[in-house]
Design a protein around this motif. Structure first.
Motif, PDB file in Angstrom:
ATOM      1  N   THR A   1      76.738  -2.271 -18.056  1.00 30.26           N
ATOM      2  CA  THR A   1      76.132  -3.365 -18.919  1.00 30.26           C
ATOM      3  C   THR A   1      75.363  -2.572 -20.151  1.00 30.26           C
ATOM      4  N   CYS A   2      76.022  -2.247 -21.131  1.00 25.54           N
ATOM      5  CA  CYS A   2      75.241  -1.329 -21.837  1.00 25.54           C
ATOM      6  C   CYS A   2      74.447  -1.872 -22.920  1.00 25.54           C
ATOM      7  N   GLY A   3      74.345  -3.126 -23.036  1.00 23.23           N
ATOM      8  CA  GLY A   3      73.683  -4.024 -24.163  1.00 23.23           C
ATOM      9  C   GLY A   3      73.615  -3.205 -25.471  1.00 23.23           C
TER      10      GLY A   3
ATOM     11  N   LYS B   1      72.116  -0.071 -25.650  1.00 28.13           N
ATOM     12  CA  LYS B   1      72.008   1.066 -25.166  1.00 28.13           C
ATOM     13  C   LYS B   1      70.741   1.591 -25.260  1.00 28.13           C
ATOM     14  N   MET B   2      69.757   0.799 -25.035  1.00 28.89           N
ATOM     15  CA  MET B   2      68.296   1.358 -25.379  1.00 28.89           C
ATOM     16  C   MET B   2      67.793   2.615 -24.487  1.00 28.89           C
ATOM     17  N   MET B   3      68.489   2.644 -23.340  1.00 26.42           N
ATOM     18  CA  MET B   3      68.339   3.686 -22.281  1.00 26.42           C
ATOM     19  C   MET B   3      68.816   4.832 -22.460  1.00 26.42           C
TER      20      MET B   3
ATOM     21  N   ASP C   1      79.985  -4.064 -21.991  1.00 28.37           N
ATOM     22  CA  ASP C   1      79.403  -5.309 -21.953  1.00 28.37           C
ATOM     23  C   ASP C   1      80.224  -6.538 -21.977  1.00 28.37           C
ATOM     24  N   LYS C   2      79.602  -7.473 -21.723  1.00 28.95           N
ATOM     25  CA  LYS C   2      80.479  -8.925 -21.736  1.00 28.95           C
ATOM     26  C   LYS C   2      80.399  -9.516 -23.373  1.00 28.95           C
ATOM     27  N   ARG C   3      79.502  -8.762 -24.230  1.00 28.05           N
ATOM     28  CA  ARG C   3      79.357  -9.435 -25.486  1.00 28.05           C
ATOM     29  C   ARG C   3      79.416  -8.396 -26.715  1.00 28.05           C
TER      30      ARG C   3
ATOM     31  N   MET D   1      84.102  -6.581 -21.425  1.00 21.52           N
ATOM     32  CA  MET D   1      84.549  -6.766 -19.893  1.00 21.52           C
ATOM     33  C   MET D   1      83.499  -7.708 -19.198  1.00 21.52           C
ATOM     34  N   ASP D   2      83.871  -8.148 -18.014  1.00 22.91           N
ATOM     35  CA  ASP D   2      83.137  -8.861 -16.982  1.00 22.91           C
ATOM     36  C   ASP D   2      82.825  -7.904 -15.883  1.00 22.91           C
ATOM     37  N   PHE D   3      81.602  -7.696 -15.441  1.00 23.87           N
ATOM     38  CA  PHE D   3      81.264  -6.689 -14.526  1.00 23.87           C
ATOM     39  C   PHE D   3      81.716  -7.211 -13.071  1.00 23.87           C
TER      40      PHE D   3
ATOM     41  N   ASP E   1      72.760  -2.221 -15.114  1.00 23.52           N
ATOM     42  CA  ASP E   1      71.472  -2.703 -15.566  1.00 23.52           C
ATOM     43  C   ASP E   1      71.816  -4.237 -15.923  1.00 23.52           C
TER      44      ASP E   1
ATOM     45  N   PRO F   1      71.216  -8.136 -16.342  1.00 24.99           N
ATOM     46  CA  PRO F   1      70.100  -9.078 -16.503  1.00 24.99           C
ATOM     47  C   PRO F   1      69.339  -9.415 -15.559  1.00 24.99           C
TER      48      PRO F   1
ATOM     49  N   TYR G   1      68.351  -8.694 -23.425  1.00 29.20           N
ATOM     50  CA  TYR G   1      68.713  -8.402 -22.053  1.00 29.20           C
ATOM     51  C   TYR G   1      69.766  -9.461 -21.362  1.00 29.20           C
TER      52      TYR G   1
HETATM   53  C1  LIG Z   1      69.458  -5.633 -19.215  1.00 32.41           C
HETATM   54  S1  LIG Z   1      70.487  -5.735 -20.182  1.00 32.41           S
HETATM   55  C2  LIG Z   1      71.258  -4.097 -20.535  1.00 32.41           C
HETATM   56  C3  LIG Z   1      70.058  -2.811 -21.213  1.00 32.41           C
HETATM   57  C4  LIG Z   1      70.791  -1.825 -21.567  1.00 32.41           C
HETATM   58  N1  LIG Z   1      70.893  -0.944 -20.151  1.00 32.41           N
HETATM   59  C5  LIG Z   1      70.054  -1.186 -22.592  1.00 32.41           C
HETATM   60  O1  LIG Z   1      69.897   0.287 -22.266  1.00 32.41           O
HETATM   61  O2  LIG Z   1      69.966  -1.489 -23.517  1.00 32.41           O
HETATM   62  C6  LIG Z   1      72.090  -6.385 -19.595  1.00 32.41           C
HETATM   63  C7  LIG Z   1      73.241  -6.498 -20.196  1.00 32.41           C
HETATM   64  O3  LIG Z   1      74.454  -7.136 -19.307  1.00 32.41           O
HETATM   65  C8  LIG Z   1      75.158  -7.732 -20.056  1.00 32.41           C
HETATM   66  N2  LIG Z   1      75.938  -8.596 -19.336  1.00 32.41           N
HETATM   67  C9  LIG Z   1      75.565 -10.057 -18.643  1.00 32.41           C
HETATM   68  N3  LIG Z   1      76.192 -10.443 -17.878  1.00 32.41           N
HETATM   69  C10 LIG Z   1      77.397  -9.663 -17.630  1.00 32.41           C
HETATM   70  C11 LIG Z   1      78.575  -9.603 -17.202  1.00 32.41           C
HETATM   71  N4  LIG Z   1      79.108 -10.543 -16.341  1.00 32.41           N
HETATM   72  N5  LIG Z   1      79.566  -8.546 -17.419  1.00 32.41           N
HETATM   73  C12 LIG Z   1      79.315  -7.707 -18.199  1.00 32.41           C
HETATM   74  N6  LIG Z   1      78.117  -7.574 -18.884  1.00 32.41           N
HETATM   75  C13 LIG Z   1      76.978  -8.396 -18.628  1.00 32.41           C
HETATM   76  C14 LIG Z   1      74.477  -8.518 -21.350  1.00 32.41           C
HETATM   77  O4  LIG Z   1      75.284  -8.963 -22.192  1.00 32.41           O
HETATM   78  C15 LIG Z   1      73.243  -7.689 -21.431  1.00 32.41           C
HETATM   79  O5  LIG Z   1      73.809  -6.629 -22.670  1.00 32.41           O
END
Ligand SMILES: C[S@@+](CC[C@H](N)C(=O)[O-])C[C@H]1O[C@@H](n2cnc3c(N)ncnc32)[C@H](O)[C@@H]1O
Length: 165
Positions: free
Chosen positions: A19-21, A23-25, A38-40, A60-62, A78, A80, A95
């Motif tokens: 769930t890299c979003g 990649k802030m971390m 990530d899914k987007r 991908m979908d986790f 990580d 949402p 997020y």
């Molecule tokens: C809390 S954020 C992650 C922040 C990231 N760890 C960072 O360091 O920036 C959660 C991420 O999960 C992704 N997400 C949500 N549902 C998902 C799914 N079903 N499959 C994959 N990614 C998903 C969101 O698009 C979002 O970018």
């Protein structure tokens, strides 16, 4: 996921961020050992003018990961953590947000993380308790972390460690 759609060798990376979003971390956002997922894929300009870019190596979908069992040494999860928020708010952009099916989604996501880990592989699961307590998450995933620690301004962020025994 159809077996034939699975990525056999995870492009040689031994770490998965599921769930890299944006990649802030990550200290190194281009770490060659990490497969960022990530899914987007999105690009936004936040209200303070900064760019927010979500550009994973793989979409991908986790809840249904395209990898073989026992693929990675380390998985970072990580997901949402917010279910009540404006869907176009900057928090949602940054997020993501939980769907009404969030309990089943997080359970499926956790199970997928464990499936794609190699035996003795480690899962780092980050959670923020702003809206949902970590005790509820532990109940939903039916697994207890080995250990964990809180961080953040209000100690609402918890980093939990699991191992695939
Ligand atoms: C809390 S954020 C992650 C922040 C990231 N760890 C960072 O360091 O920036 C959660 C991420 O999960 C992704 N997400 C949500 N549902 C998902 C799914 N079903 N499959 C994959 N990614 C998903 C969101 O698009 C979002 O970018």
């Amino acid at each position: 996921m159809n077996e034939s759609k699975k990525i056999k060798n995870s492009v040689g990376r031994n770490i998965l961020d599921a769930t890299c979003g944006s990649k802030m971390m990550w200290f190194d956002k281009d770490n060659p050992d990490v497969l960022f997922a990530d899914k987007r894929t999105e690009r936004h300009t936040l209200c303070d003018g900064r760019a927010l870019e979500i550009n994973p190596d793989i979409k991908m979908d986790f809840t249904d990961m395209p990898f073989d069992d026992n693929t990675f040494n380390l998985v970072v999860f990580d997901p949402p953590h917010l279910k009540s928020l404006g869907k176009k708010s900057w928090l949602a952009l940054k997020y993501g947000y939980l769907l009404p099916t969030w309990e089943a989604d997080l359970k499926a996501g956790f199970d997928e993380c464990m499936r794609v880990l190699k035996p003795n592989g480690v899962l780092i699961f980050k959670w923020n308790e702003n809206q949902i307590k970590v005790s509820k998450i532990i109940e939903v995933i039916s697994a207890k972390p080995l250990f964990g620690h809180t961080t953040g301004r209000n100690s609402q962020t918890i980093w939990m460690t699991f191992m695939k025994m």
